[in-house]
Write a protein that holds these residues in place. Structure first.
Motif, PDB file in Angstrom:
ATOM      1  N   CYS A  85       0.815  -1.225   0.000  1.00  0.00           N
ATOM      2  CA  CYS A  85       0.000   0.000   0.000  1.00  0.00           C
ATOM      3  C   CYS A  85       0.844   1.269   0.000  1.00  0.00           C
ATOM      4  CB  CYS A  85      -0.931  -0.001   1.214  1.00  0.00           C
ATOM      5  SG  CYS A  85      -2.172  -1.302   1.165  1.00  0.00           S
ATOM      6  N   THR A  86       2.126   1.152   0.223  1.00  0.00           N
ATOM      7  CA  THR A  86       2.980   2.343   0.271  1.00  0.00           C
ATOM      8  C   THR A  86       4.174   2.184  -0.669  1.00  0.00           C
ATOM      9  OG1 THR A  86       4.180   1.477   2.222  1.00  0.00           O
ATOM     10  CG2 THR A  86       2.309   2.944   2.641  1.00  0.00           C
ATOM     11  N   THR A  87       5.219   1.561  -0.191  1.00  0.00           N
ATOM     12  CA  THR A  87       6.488   1.474  -0.903  1.00  0.00           C
ATOM     13  C   THR A  87       6.355   0.855  -2.283  1.00  0.00           C
ATOM     14  OG1 THR A  87       7.535   1.211   1.262  1.00  0.00           O
ATOM     15  CG2 THR A  87       8.885   0.733  -0.659  1.00  0.00           C
ATOM     16  N   TRP A  88       5.576  -0.212  -2.409  1.00  0.00           N
ATOM     17  CA  TRP A  88       5.430  -0.892  -3.698  1.00  0.00           C
ATOM     18  C   TRP A  88       4.332  -0.308  -4.564  1.00  0.00           C
ATOM     19  CZ3 TRP A  88       4.534  -6.647  -1.975  1.00  0.00           C
ATOM     20  CH2 TRP A  88       5.646  -7.132  -1.285  1.00  0.00           C
ATOM     21  N   ALA A  89       3.513   0.546  -4.031  1.00  0.00           N
ATOM     22  CA  ALA A  89       2.276   0.963  -4.705  1.00  0.00           C
ATOM     23  C   ALA A  89       2.486   1.305  -6.181  1.00  0.00           C
ATOM     24  CB  ALA A  89       1.637   2.129  -3.973  1.00  0.00           C
ATOM     25  N   ASP A  90       3.462   2.077  -6.473  1.00  0.00           N
ATOM     26  CA  ASP A  90       3.715   2.491  -7.850  1.00  0.00           C
ATOM     27  C   ASP A  90       5.108   2.068  -8.315  1.00  0.00           C
ATOM     28  OD1 ASP A  90       1.171   3.865  -8.134  1.00  0.00           O
ATOM     29  OD2 ASP A  90       2.002   5.351  -6.749  1.00  0.00           O
ATOM     30  N   ARG A  91       5.680   1.080  -7.610  1.00  0.00           N
ATOM     31  CA  ARG A  91       7.039   0.636  -7.914  1.00  0.00           C
ATOM     32  C   ARG A  91       7.122  -0.888  -7.968  1.00  0.00           C
ATOM     33  NH1 ARG A  91      11.430   3.954  -6.599  1.00  0.00           N
ATOM     34  NH2 ARG A  91      12.526   2.278  -7.679  1.00  0.00           N
ATOM     35  N   PRO A  92       6.673  -1.483  -9.062  1.00  0.00           N
ATOM     36  CA  PRO A  92       6.759  -2.944  -9.171  1.00  0.00           C
ATOM     37  C   PRO A  92       8.195  -3.458  -9.074  1.00  0.00           C
ATOM     38  CG  PRO A  92       6.034  -1.967 -11.249  1.00  0.00           C
ATOM     39  CD  PRO A  92       6.068  -0.870 -10.233  1.00  0.00           C
ATOM     40  N   TRP A 128      -7.959   6.272  10.629  1.00  0.00           N
ATOM     41  CA  TRP A 128      -6.903   6.737  11.532  1.00  0.00           C
ATOM     42  C   TRP A 128      -6.172   7.975  11.045  1.00  0.00           C
ATOM     43  CZ3 TRP A 128      -6.977   5.710  16.327  1.00  0.00           C
ATOM     44  CH2 TRP A 128      -7.597   4.546  16.760  1.00  0.00           C
ATOM     45  N   GLY A 129      -6.027   8.143   9.733  1.00  0.00           N
ATOM     46  CA  GLY A 129      -5.337   9.328   9.222  1.00  0.00           C
ATOM     47  C   GLY A 129      -5.974  10.614   9.710  1.00  0.00           C
ATOM     48  N   PRO A 130      -7.266  10.808   9.474  1.00  0.00           N
ATOM     49  CA  PRO A 130      -7.918  12.029   9.972  1.00  0.00           C
ATOM     50  C   PRO A 130      -7.952  12.102  11.509  1.00  0.00           C
ATOM     51  CG  PRO A 130      -9.193  11.090   8.184  1.00  0.00           C
ATOM     52  CD  PRO A 130      -8.143  10.077   8.551  1.00  0.00           C
ATOM     53  N   THR A 131      -8.156  10.969  12.155  1.00  0.00           N
ATOM     54  CA  THR A 131      -8.198  10.956  13.624  1.00  0.00           C
ATOM     55  C   THR A 131      -6.878  11.445  14.209  1.00  0.00           C
ATOM     56  OG1 THR A 131      -9.783   9.132  13.635  1.00  0.00           O
ATOM     57  CG2 THR A 131      -8.521   9.485  15.659  1.00  0.00           C
ATOM     58  N   LEU A 132      -5.765  11.009  13.604  1.00  0.00           N
ATOM     59  CA  LEU A 132      -4.431  11.382  14.090  1.00  0.00           C
ATOM     60  C   LEU A 132      -3.883  12.618  13.396  1.00  0.00           C
ATOM     61  CD1 LEU A 132      -2.913   7.786  14.207  1.00  0.00           C
ATOM     62  CD2 LEU A 132      -3.819   9.119  16.126  1.00  0.00           C
ATOM     63  N   ASP A 133      -4.695  13.227  12.534  1.00  0.00           N
ATOM     64  CA  ASP A 133      -4.268  14.376  11.733  1.00  0.00           C
ATOM     65  C   ASP A 133      -2.973  14.054  10.984  1.00  0.00           C
ATOM     66  OD1 ASP A 133      -4.542  16.924  10.679  1.00  0.00           O
ATOM     67  OD2 ASP A 133      -3.348  17.851  12.275  1.00  0.00           O
ATOM     68  N   ASP A 134      -2.962  12.881  10.344  1.00  0.00           N
ATOM     69  CA  ASP A 134      -1.794  12.401   9.613  1.00  0.00           C
ATOM     70  C   ASP A 134      -2.150  12.291   8.126  1.00  0.00           C
ATOM     71  OD1 ASP A 134       0.302  10.957   8.435  1.00  0.00           O
ATOM     72  OD2 ASP A 134       0.701   9.857  10.289  1.00  0.00           O
ATOM     73  N   PRO A 135      -1.813  13.313   7.344  1.00  0.00           N
ATOM     74  CA  PRO A 135      -2.169  13.304   5.927  1.00  0.00           C
ATOM     75  C   PRO A 135      -1.488  12.174   5.147  1.00  0.00           C
ATOM     76  CG  PRO A 135      -0.811  15.213   6.446  1.00  0.00           C
ATOM     77  CD  PRO A 135      -1.127  14.539   7.742  1.00  0.00           C
ATOM     78  N   HIS A 136      -0.328  11.702   5.595  1.00  0.00           N
ATOM     79  CA  HIS A 136       0.376  10.604   4.923  1.00  0.00           C
ATOM     80  C   HIS A 136      -0.451   9.320   5.012  1.00  0.00           C
ATOM     81  CE1 HIS A 136       3.646   8.056   3.534  1.00  0.00           C
ATOM     82  NE2 HIS A 136       3.472   7.305   4.602  1.00  0.00           N
ATOM     83  N   VAL A 137      -0.978   9.024   6.184  1.00  0.00           N
ATOM     84  CA  VAL A 137      -1.789   7.819   6.377  1.00  0.00           C
ATOM     85  C   VAL A 137      -3.090   7.939   5.586  1.00  0.00           C
ATOM     86  CG1 VAL A 137      -3.068   6.455   8.095  1.00  0.00           C
ATOM     87  CG2 VAL A 137      -0.742   7.249   8.600  1.00  0.00           C
ATOM     88  N   THR A 138      -3.714   9.104   5.641  1.00  0.00           N
ATOM     89  CA  THR A 138      -4.953   9.326   4.889  1.00  0.00           C
ATOM     90  C   THR A 138      -4.714   9.150   3.395  1.00  0.00           C
ATOM     91  OG1 THR A 138      -5.680  10.876   6.585  1.00  0.00           O
ATOM     92  CG2 THR A 138      -6.841  10.958   4.474  1.00  0.00           C
ATOM     93  N   ALA A 139      -3.637   9.716   2.885  1.00  0.00           N
ATOM     94  CA  ALA A 139      -3.314   9.604   1.455  1.00  0.00           C
ATOM     95  C   ALA A 139      -3.046   8.155   1.058  1.00  0.00           C
ATOM     96  CB  ALA A 139      -2.112  10.479   1.116  1.00  0.00           C
ATOM     97  N   CYS A 140      -2.417   7.400   1.935  1.00  0.00           N
ATOM     98  CA  CYS A 140      -2.168   5.981   1.673  1.00  0.00           C
ATOM     99  C   CYS A 140      -3.493   5.248   1.490  1.00  0.00           C
ATOM    100  CB  CYS A 140      -1.369   5.371   2.822  1.00  0.00           C
ATOM    101  SG  CYS A 140      -1.233   3.570   2.744  1.00  0.00           S
TER     102      CYS A 140
END
Length: 154
Positions: A85-92, A128-140
């Motif tokens: 969901c993160t590191t590999w998302a756009d990097r096969p 959890w992204g919005p709850t923790l105010d973490d835009p990185h998690v929300t974007a993931c």
């Protein structure tokens, strides 16, 4: 896998309107598919395989994991959800390199489980992204759901 599938309704309720009705339907379908999977390979997993827990040693020329507080015995594929969901998302190429280092490719059952688990993870990120105010998690979460809807999650 069963307990992951069991939590889908609560996560969707908590995500509210951050998940469209079409996305909710897809997530429910994928969660239900977890229940019908054959037994999957087991392993001792890290349990928190975010890229922030992978450190690179210049001296050794290799990577190593830190932060093992969530380590446990479980289906091996669970350790690949965060990376998918993160590191590999756009990097096969990174996916291929990781699995080469792991020593094997995922079985067809594990590949399908990865897709199903990624859907649940995406919804969790949208809670959890919005709850923790973490835009990185929300974007993931949003990016993963978009990839699943578009049928490009691999």
């Amino acid at each position: 896998m069963q307990s992951a599938a069991d939590g889908v309704e609560e996560h969707l309720r908590e995500a509210g309107d951050r998940v469209t009705p079409a996305e909710q339907k897809l997530v429910r379908e994928l969660a239900e598919q977890l229940r019908g999977l054959p037994p999957l390979p087991l392993a001792f997993i890290h349990g928190d395989a975010w890229d922030r827990n992978l450190l690179w040693s210049k001296d050794l020329g290799q990577a190593g994991w830190v932060d093992f507080e969530r380590a446990r015995f479980a289906t091996a594929v669970q350790d690949f959800v965060l990376m998918a969901c993160t590191t590999w998302a756009d990097r096969p190429d990174l996916r291929a390199a990781c699995l080469q280092g792991y020593g094997r490719d995922l079985t067809p059952g594990e590949q399908h489980a990865l897709k199903c688990l990624a859907a649940l993870h995406a919804v969790s990120c949208l809670v959890w992204g919005p709850t923790l105010d973490d835009p990185h998690v929300t974007a993931c979460g949003r990016h993963t759901l978009n990839r699943l809807v578009e049928g490009v999650f691999a």
